[in-house]
Scaffold this active site. Structure first.
Site, PDB file in Angstrom:
ATOM      1  N   SER A  62       0.780  -1.244   0.000  1.00  0.00           N
ATOM      2  CA  SER A  62       0.000   0.000   0.000  1.00  0.00           C
ATOM      3  C   SER A  62       0.798   1.273   0.000  1.00  0.00           C
ATOM      4  CB  SER A  62      -0.935   0.025   1.204  1.00  0.00           C
ATOM      5  OG  SER A  62      -1.985  -0.850   0.969  1.00  0.00           O
ATOM      6  N   SER A 160     -10.109   0.920   2.572  1.00  0.00           N
ATOM      7  CA  SER A 160     -10.541  -0.033   1.547  1.00  0.00           C
ATOM      8  C   SER A 160      -9.642   0.065   0.315  1.00  0.00           C
ATOM      9  CB  SER A 160     -11.988   0.269   1.122  1.00  0.00           C
ATOM     10  OG  SER A 160     -12.333  -0.552   0.015  1.00  0.00           O
ATOM     11  N   ASN A 161      -9.074  -1.059  -0.091  1.00  0.00           N
ATOM     12  CA  ASN A 161      -8.240  -1.087  -1.295  1.00  0.00           C
ATOM     13  C   ASN A 161      -9.012  -0.626  -2.526  1.00  0.00           C
ATOM     14  OD1 ASN A 161      -5.577  -2.206  -0.516  1.00  0.00           O
ATOM     15  ND2 ASN A 161      -6.860  -3.847   0.282  1.00  0.00           N
ATOM     16  N   GLY A 302       2.756  -0.826   4.306  1.00  0.00           N
ATOM     17  CA  GLY A 302       2.404  -1.727   3.213  1.00  0.00           C
ATOM     18  C   GLY A 302       2.380  -3.167   3.676  1.00  0.00           C
ATOM     19  N   THR A 303       1.381  -3.894   3.199  1.00  0.00           N
ATOM     20  CA  THR A 303       1.286  -5.324   3.494  1.00  0.00           C
ATOM     21  C   THR A 303       0.929  -6.032   2.199  1.00  0.00           C
ATOM     22  OG1 THR A 303       0.459  -4.896   5.726  1.00  0.00           O
ATOM     23  CG2 THR A 303       0.094  -7.097   4.796  1.00  0.00           C
TER      24      THR A 303
HETATM   25  C1  LIG Z   1      -2.669  -2.718   5.522  1.00  0.00           C
HETATM   26  C2  LIG Z   1      -1.901  -2.164   4.350  1.00  0.00           C
HETATM   27  N1  LIG Z   1      -2.610  -2.457   3.150  1.00  0.00           N
HETATM   28  C3  LIG Z   1      -1.940  -2.848   2.032  1.00  0.00           C
HETATM   29  O1  LIG Z   1      -0.733  -2.796   1.957  1.00  0.00           O
HETATM   30  C4  LIG Z   1      -2.786  -3.600   1.018  1.00  0.00           C
HETATM   31  C5  LIG Z   1      -2.231  -3.506  -0.358  1.00  0.00           C
HETATM   32  N2  LIG Z   1      -2.767  -4.976   1.470  1.00  0.00           N
HETATM   33  C6  LIG Z   1      -3.852  -5.586   1.964  1.00  0.00           C
HETATM   34  O2  LIG Z   1      -4.946  -5.102   1.913  1.00  0.00           O
HETATM   35  C7  LIG Z   1      -3.613  -6.955   2.598  1.00  0.00           C
HETATM   36  C8  LIG Z   1      -4.118  -8.089   1.698  1.00  0.00           C
HETATM   37  C9  LIG Z   1      -3.939  -9.433   2.409  1.00  0.00           C
HETATM   38  C10 LIG Z   1      -2.505  -9.699   2.756  1.00  0.00           C
HETATM   39  C11 LIG Z   1      -2.296 -11.028   3.483  1.00  0.00           C
HETATM   40  N3  LIG Z   1      -3.246 -11.240   4.590  1.00  0.00           N
HETATM   41  C12 LIG Z   1      -4.184 -12.215   4.549  1.00  0.00           C
HETATM   42  O3  LIG Z   1      -4.332 -12.954   3.614  1.00  0.00           O
HETATM   43  C13 LIG Z   1      -5.058 -12.314   5.774  1.00  0.00           C
HETATM   44  N4  LIG Z   1      -6.026 -13.401   5.679  1.00  0.00           N
HETATM   45  C14 LIG Z   1      -0.901 -10.981   4.064  1.00  0.00           C
HETATM   46  O4  LIG Z   1      -0.756 -10.650   5.265  1.00  0.00           O
HETATM   47  O5  LIG Z   1       0.064 -11.197   3.293  1.00  0.00           O
HETATM   48  C15 LIG Z   1      -1.723  -0.693   4.620  1.00  0.00           C
HETATM   49  O6  LIG Z   1      -2.379   0.125   3.992  1.00  0.00           O
HETATM   50  O7  LIG Z   1      -0.938  -0.400   5.498  1.00  0.00           O
END
Ligand SMILES: C[C@@H](NC(=O)[C@@H](C)NC(=O)CCCC[C@H](NC(=O)C[NH3+])C(=O)[O-])C(=O)O
Length: 351
Positions: A62, A160-161, A302-303
């Site tokens: 993210s 929300s993505n 980012g995740t």
């Molecule tokens: C929170 C983070 N958001 C992002 O970076 C967006 C791009 N990532 C997500 O929405 C996580 C998707 C699932 C990852 C998976 N998790 C699962 O599958 C959980 N069941 C994983 O952890 O790799 C932000 O904005 O900081």
């Protein structure tokens, strides 16, 4: 006001803790007015034993949202977009609610359901089902609008993505060019981010990169190497590949006012609290965190499967830091890694 000196031993301790909690490796790079501090530990590749180093490229998840926001704010500065106009003004296919504005999308206040909740309910099967898939923006938006809005647009904050997938569609619909070209021409090339790329839907990470390791929901199972994927499920919400040095350059340029007109940066850094004590807030594609020493830092987390990223800078961009741990689906590691902010900007050791 001068910031406390970075506490490098504290950064090292945070990384050791993150690795003890399951991250194969971690890296942190601090750019303090062109004085660099690099700390890396553990493995970039658990199969070969290659050690982590601060130059490794990785998927930034993210943190991509801030890049997409910068492109959008450039279009605002060029008079092509009005932040408070309905997003439908700029879309090929209307969203279900005409009251969703562009600003609602950039500040996670639209109410659009996050389709990744369903997609990744079961972590590894969900990932395996999409890792080699390519989606259009519209296909992802349709997954969201199959659900009702989660709230009245503008009535609150709900991450929300989907919001930044819509932003990607607005960028492409308005300019007639792919987001990849916009990122490259408007940010990567001007800032000489030679280790930053948007290669969707290709799955490889070119050059010196860290492998990423996804932890299964059943934590007794071995980590899954999740390095190769299209990240088509996220695109303009999470598909950029970069390096710690390039992210520090990006946030340094953004926060020092070198990337956007002051008026646009001011819009991005107008924050709304998102937690009870106000220590965490969100602006436009930008997070702010108020640290224990009273310093507020701006950036994004980012995740993405196999990678956690924290990329933040001081308000004037004079000090920036990027940390990455090469695992995910391990909230303890992500929270621990966040301790590099305190170490870097407050000089404090982990509690
Ligand atoms: C929170 C983070 N958001 C992002 O970076 C967006 C791009 N990532 C997500 O929405 C996580 C998707 C699932 C990852 C998976 N998790 C699962 O599958 C959980 N069941 C994983 O952890 O790799 C932000 O904005 O900081």
């Amino acid at each position: 006001a001068a910031l406390p000196a970075p506490n490098i031993e504290a950064v090292r301790a945070v990384q050791r803790q993150a690795m003890a909690q399951g991250a194969p490796g971690a890296l942190t790079l601090i750019d303090d007015q062109a004085t660099y501090y690099g700390v890396a530990g553990g493995k970039a590749n658990t199969a070969t034993g290659a050690r982590m180093d601060t130059g490794r490229r990785f998927r930034i998840g993210s943190v991509t949202k801030t890049f997409s926001t910068v492109v959008l704010m450039q279009l605002v500065s060029e008079g092509l977009v009005n932040l408070d106009a309905p997003a439908n003004t700029y879309l090929p296919t209307p969203l279900p609610s005409a009251s969703i504005t562009v600003r609602h999308l950039l500040s996670h206040r639209s109410g659009l359901y996050d389709y990744t909740n369903d997609m990744f309910y079961y972590t590894v099967p969900g990932f395996e089902a999409v890792r080699n898939k390519t989606f259009s923006f519209q296909e992802l938006i349709n997954k969201s609008t199959a659900h009702p809005l989660t709230m009245t647009p503008g009535s609150g904050y709900s991450y929300s993505n989907t919001n930044f997938v819509v932003i990607g569609q607005i960028i492409e619909h308005l300019t007639g060019k792919p987001v990849a070209e916009q990122y490259r021409q408007r940010i990567f090339e001007p800032l000489k981010l030679t280790n930053t790329s948007y290669v969707h839907p290709l799955t490889d990470i070119a050059g010196s990169a860290s492998r990423g390791y996804l932890r299964p929901d059943d934590t007794t199972l071995p980590l899954v190497d999740s390095t190769e994927q299209t990240v088509s499920w996220a695109q303009s919400a999470g598909a950029i590949i970069s390096s710690a040095e390039d992210l520090n350059t990006f946030f340094g340029a953004l926060l020092s006012g070198a990337l956007l007109p002051q008026s646009a940066l001011r819009q991005m850094t107008t924050m709304v609290p998102v937690n009870a004590d106000g220590s965490q807030s969100y602006g436009l594609g930008l997070r702010a965190r108020k640290l224990s020493c009273g310093v507020t830092v701006y950036g994004h987390t980012g995740t993405v499967q196999g990678y956690y990223t924290w990329a933040f800078g001081s308000a004037d961009g004079s000090r920036t830091m990027t940390s990455m741990a090469n695992t995910s689906n391990n909230g303890t590691v992500n929270t621990t890694l966040g301790g590099t902010l305190e170490a870097t900007f407050c000089g404090t050791a982990p509690t």
